[in-house]
Design a protein around this motif. Structure first.
Motif, PDB file in Angstrom:
ATOM      1  N   ASN A 278      31.075  35.258  47.573  1.00 50.57           N
ATOM      2  CA  ASN A 278      32.148  34.906  47.012  1.00 50.57           C
ATOM      3  C   ASN A 278      33.563  35.002  47.637  1.00 50.57           C
ATOM      4  O   ASN A 278      34.398  35.340  47.245  1.00 50.57           O
ATOM      5  N   GLY A 279      33.176  34.497  48.783  1.00 51.25           N
ATOM      6  CA  GLY A 279      34.687  34.551  49.644  1.00 51.25           C
ATOM      7  C   GLY A 279      34.987  35.840  50.565  1.00 51.25           C
ATOM      8  O   GLY A 279      35.512  35.862  51.488  1.00 51.25           O
ATOM      9  N   GLY A 280      34.638  37.171  49.929  1.00 52.25           N
ATOM     10  CA  GLY A 280      34.819  38.196  50.659  1.00 52.25           C
ATOM     11  C   GLY A 280      36.060  38.579  50.982  1.00 52.25           C
ATOM     12  O   GLY A 280      36.953  38.279  50.187  1.00 52.25           O
ATOM     13  N   VAL A 281      36.365  39.384  52.137  1.00 49.51           N
ATOM     14  CA  VAL A 281      37.537  39.915  52.496  1.00 49.51           C
ATOM     15  C   VAL A 281      38.519  38.696  52.932  1.00 49.51           C
ATOM     16  O   VAL A 281      39.666  38.727  52.638  1.00 49.51           O
TER      17      VAL A 281
ATOM     18  N   ALA B  63      38.894  35.976  51.328  1.00 48.20           N
ATOM     19  CA  ALA B  63      39.499  35.569  50.264  1.00 48.20           C
ATOM     20  C   ALA B  63      40.564  36.177  49.710  1.00 48.20           C
ATOM     21  O   ALA B  63      41.118  35.722  48.706  1.00 48.20           O
ATOM     22  N   MET B  64      40.727  37.513  50.218  1.00 45.33           N
ATOM     23  CA  MET B  64      42.052  38.147  49.772  1.00 45.33           C
ATOM     24  C   MET B  64      43.302  37.463  49.964  1.00 45.33           C
ATOM     25  O   MET B  64      44.464  37.816  49.450  1.00 45.33           O
TER      26      MET B  64
ATOM     27  N   ASN C 161      43.520  34.562  48.978  1.00 46.20           N
ATOM     28  CA  ASN C 161      43.858  33.583  47.794  1.00 46.20           C
ATOM     29  C   ASN C 161      44.813  33.943  47.077  1.00 46.20           C
ATOM     30  O   ASN C 161      45.209  33.257  45.906  1.00 46.20           O
ATOM     31  N   TYR C 162      45.167  35.224  46.847  1.00 45.92           N
ATOM     32  CA  TYR C 162      46.088  35.774  45.759  1.00 45.92           C
ATOM     33  C   TYR C 162      47.516  35.338  46.366  1.00 45.92           C
ATOM     34  O   TYR C 162      48.407  35.442  45.621  1.00 45.92           O
TER      35      TYR C 162
ATOM     36  N   VAL D 251      40.047  30.251  50.523  1.00 51.39           N
ATOM     37  CA  VAL D 251      38.912  30.420  51.104  1.00 51.39           C
ATOM     38  C   VAL D 251      38.032  30.254  50.014  1.00 51.39           C
ATOM     39  O   VAL D 251      38.004  30.948  48.932  1.00 51.39           O
ATOM     40  N   TYR D 252      36.890  29.464  50.060  1.00 48.93           N
ATOM     41  CA  TYR D 252      35.810  29.362  49.139  1.00 48.93           C
ATOM     42  C   TYR D 252      34.532  30.058  49.312  1.00 48.93           C
ATOM     43  O   TYR D 252      34.196  29.827  50.577  1.00 48.93           O
TER      44      TYR D 252
ATOM     45  N   ASN E 199      39.348  39.969  40.879  1.00 51.25           N
ATOM     46  CA  ASN E 199      39.169  40.090  42.407  1.00 51.25           C
ATOM     47  C   ASN E 199      38.218  41.330  42.773  1.00 51.25           C
ATOM     48  O   ASN E 199      38.803  42.277  43.104  1.00 51.25           O
TER      49      ASN E 199
ATOM     50  N   ILE F  19      36.150  42.218  45.365  1.00 48.78           N
ATOM     51  CA  ILE F  19      35.567  42.242  46.706  1.00 48.78           C
ATOM     52  C   ILE F  19      35.073  43.520  47.007  1.00 48.78           C
ATOM     53  O   ILE F  19      35.931  44.465  47.507  1.00 48.78           O
TER      54      ILE F  19
ATOM     55  N   PRO G 139      33.231  44.904  49.148  1.00 54.86           N
ATOM     56  CA  PRO G 139      33.287  45.585  50.626  1.00 54.86           C
ATOM     57  C   PRO G 139      34.771  46.134  50.902  1.00 54.86           C
ATOM     58  O   PRO G 139      34.790  47.106  51.817  1.00 54.86           O
ATOM     59  N   SER G 140      35.787  45.779  50.147  1.00 54.71           N
ATOM     60  CA  SER G 140      37.143  46.243  50.677  1.00 54.71           C
ATOM     61  C   SER G 140      37.454  47.389  49.386  1.00 54.71           C
ATOM     62  O   SER G 140      38.699  47.485  49.246  1.00 54.71           O
TER      63      SER G 140
ATOM     64  N   ASP H 137      27.849  35.009  41.825  1.00 51.77           N
ATOM     65  CA  ASP H 137      28.593  34.991  40.762  1.00 51.77           C
ATOM     66  C   ASP H 137      28.578  33.645  39.995  1.00 51.77           C
ATOM     67  O   ASP H 137      29.362  33.760  38.732  1.00 51.77           O
TER      68      ASP H 137
ATOM     69  N   GLN I 105      35.224  30.972  41.259  1.00 49.27           N
ATOM     70  CA  GLN I 105      35.951  32.407  41.138  1.00 49.27           C
ATOM     71  C   GLN I 105      37.528  31.890  40.879  1.00 49.27           C
ATOM     72  O   GLN I 105      38.007  30.695  41.009  1.00 49.27           O
TER      73      GLN I 105
ATOM     74  N   TYR J 167      40.287  33.868  41.356  1.00 48.93           N
ATOM     75  CA  TYR J 167      41.063  34.601  42.399  1.00 48.93           C
ATOM     76  C   TYR J 167      42.487  34.840  41.970  1.00 48.93           C
ATOM     77  O   TYR J 167      43.426  34.409  42.471  1.00 48.93           O
ATOM     78  N   PRO J 168      42.868  35.396  40.589  1.00 54.07           N
ATOM     79  CA  PRO J 168      44.126  35.618  40.222  1.00 54.07           C
ATOM     80  C   PRO J 168      44.960  36.538  40.982  1.00 54.07           C
ATOM     81  O   PRO J 168      44.492  37.367  41.744  1.00 54.07           O
ATOM     82  N   HIS J 169      46.250  36.349  40.975  1.00 50.15           N
ATOM     83  CA  HIS J 169      47.010  37.055  41.273  1.00 50.15           C
ATOM     84  C   HIS J 169      47.629  38.091  40.422  1.00 50.15           C
ATOM     85  O   HIS J 169      48.537  37.540  39.491  1.00 50.15           O
ATOM     86  N   ARG J 170      47.280  39.382  40.432  1.00 49.46           N
ATOM     87  CA  ARG J 170      47.658  40.365  39.383  1.00 49.46           C
ATOM     88  C   ARG J 170      48.474  41.464  39.971  1.00 49.46           C
ATOM     89  O   ARG J 170      48.416  41.850  41.192  1.00 49.46           O
TER      90      ARG J 170
END
Lengths: 185, 243
Positions: A95-98, A100-101, A103-104, A139-140, B97, B99, B101-102, B123, B127, B129-132
């Protein structure tokens, strides 16, 4: 024609880390002495373990990491073209993982924050060497770029999870990941 | 064999109910698990996550808001319904979002545990990947809307149990989002305390108590040791003990 040679040949396995941290590869190595048994049935093609640069025709391809730049796309497509069975390994591939953070946020903002405005930046300059692969807008997950056959979740997947995936594949069976083994962290 | 006057049948198991009980309440009380995320024993049902969809004849109903009625023949734990539930869970994942592991909530997260329960390997959907907006203004509580699944458990807990009415859902469709009922919209200006039910009921990592995240190591957390089915039945039993 099926000959003794073809039925008993070793399966070819390729692995790569795209936008990942190599943690999944480290976990692969956690199979420890069980790797010796595995190596009776498989041989590595392109992989960080062999340093072969291009993926040849393979039975199984393991992809760690998501897709963050143009080179990742090229490598992933090469793997898909060459590997009979392609597996997305770990949270980032799935799912892109860390990574991909990012991406916001807007990519240009990210680059400026890191290389121009960031704390302790001494020589503000966004890297632009022509050898550097260009970053993608986001990141995809690998599954959004090419079709994927199996998903091995975890950050990283445990050595046992790798075995649970590979052992059935070695004998031509479909792997079943037990619910009790399912982990995303 | 048909069910009696005061019983329903779920997957061929006869289950007693009392007048006014929902299918969910009757099922959980009888130890029959119906997957759910927005239902919580002791709070009024909302019927918004749709994971508890069951079939009665040709109709699909949300078990948490459908009244138990004598003689109902209900299908619950079927491959078709569990496949639909998995698709719903996948949609909840890609819309936010998540994720794992984080995230501090990993291992204690009901969305994650539901995905484990339903055997979700990927999934499936693209995705978002919204910015909220993230609200870290409160000294003890973090609100990260990135992970909010709009179950509105915090809305109900704050309104009906804490009597503070701190939260609400604003907007519609993909614009729906959790808001804080203060002039600034910030949590720090609300009367919310970290001991409130609303601060502790979030099924995901959207509302977190600060400085607690890693007190229990990953691998030893709730859903590392138990399934969401076990916890769902346990929560019902715990609520009954309170009565």
């Amino acid at each position: 024609m099926t000959t003794e040679h073809t039925t008993k040949r070793k399966l070819k396995l390729a692995t790569t880390s795209l936008a990942g941290c190599f943690g999944c590869h480290m976990s692969f190595l956690d199979m420890d002495e069980r790797l010796a048994g595995l190596l009776k049935h498989i041989e590595f093609d392109r992989s960080p373990f062999t340093d072969i640069k291009h993926c040849g025709p393979c039975d199984i391809g393991l992809i760690e990491g998501g897709v963050c730049n143009a080179e990742n796309v090229y490598v992933l497509r090469e793997f898909r073209a060459q590997c009979r069975i392609l597996v997305a390994v770990g949270a980032c591939a799935i799912n892109g993982g860390v990574p991909a953070m990012r991406n916001y946020f807007d990519l240009q903002d990210c680059l400026e924050e890191v290389y121009l405005r960031g704390t302790n930046v001494t020589h503000p300059h966004i890297p632009d060497d022509p050898e550097l692969p260009l970053l993608l807008d986001k990141v995809y997950p690998v599954g959004e770029i090419v079709p994927i056959d199996y998903f091995l979740s975890g950050c990283p997947p445990s050595a046992e999870a790798f075995l649970q995936l590979l052992q059935p594949l070695l004998v031509g069976e479909k792997p079943q990941i037990a619910k009790s083994r399912l982990h995303y962290d | 064999m048909t069910a009696g006057n005061d019983t329903i049948r779920i997957d061929n198991q006869e289950i007693p109910f009392t007048a006014g009980q929902t299918i969910m309440d009757a099922a959980l009380a009888a130890g029959v698990y119906i997957p759910h995320l927005c239902h919580h024993p002791g709070l009024p049902p909302s019927g918004n996550c749709r994971l508890c969809m069951v079939e009665i004849g040709n109709r699909s109903v949300a078990a948490c808001i459908a009244a138990a009625t004598a003689g109902q023949q209900i299908r619950n734990d079927t491959p078709e319904l569990n496949a639909a539930r998995k698709a719903i869970t996948q949609m909840l994942f890609v819309e936010g979002n998540h994720i794992c592991p984080s995230c501090e909530k990993t291992g204690n997260c009901k969305l994650q545990a539901m995905a484990y329960h339903l055997g979700m390997l990927d999934d499936h959907f693209p995705q978002f990947y919204p910015h909220r907006e993230l609200d870290a203004s409160h000294p003890d509580i973090l609100l990260d809307r990135s992970r909010c699944i709009l179950c509105d458990l915090c809305v109900r807990a704050s309104r009906d149990v804490d009597k503070k009415n701190v939260f609400a859902i604003a907007g519609r469709g993909t614009q729906a989002h959790l808001i804080v009922n203060t002039p600034t919209g910030k949590l720090v200006d609300s009367p919310m305390a970290k001991t409130d039910l609303a601060a502790n009921i979030c099924p995901v990592g959207a509302i977190l108590i600060k400085e607690k995240g890693y007190e229990v190591p990953i691998g030893q957390r709730i859903y590392d040791r138990q399934t969401i089915r076990d916890i769902g039945l346990y929560e019902q039993a715990e609520e009954k003990n309170k009565e």
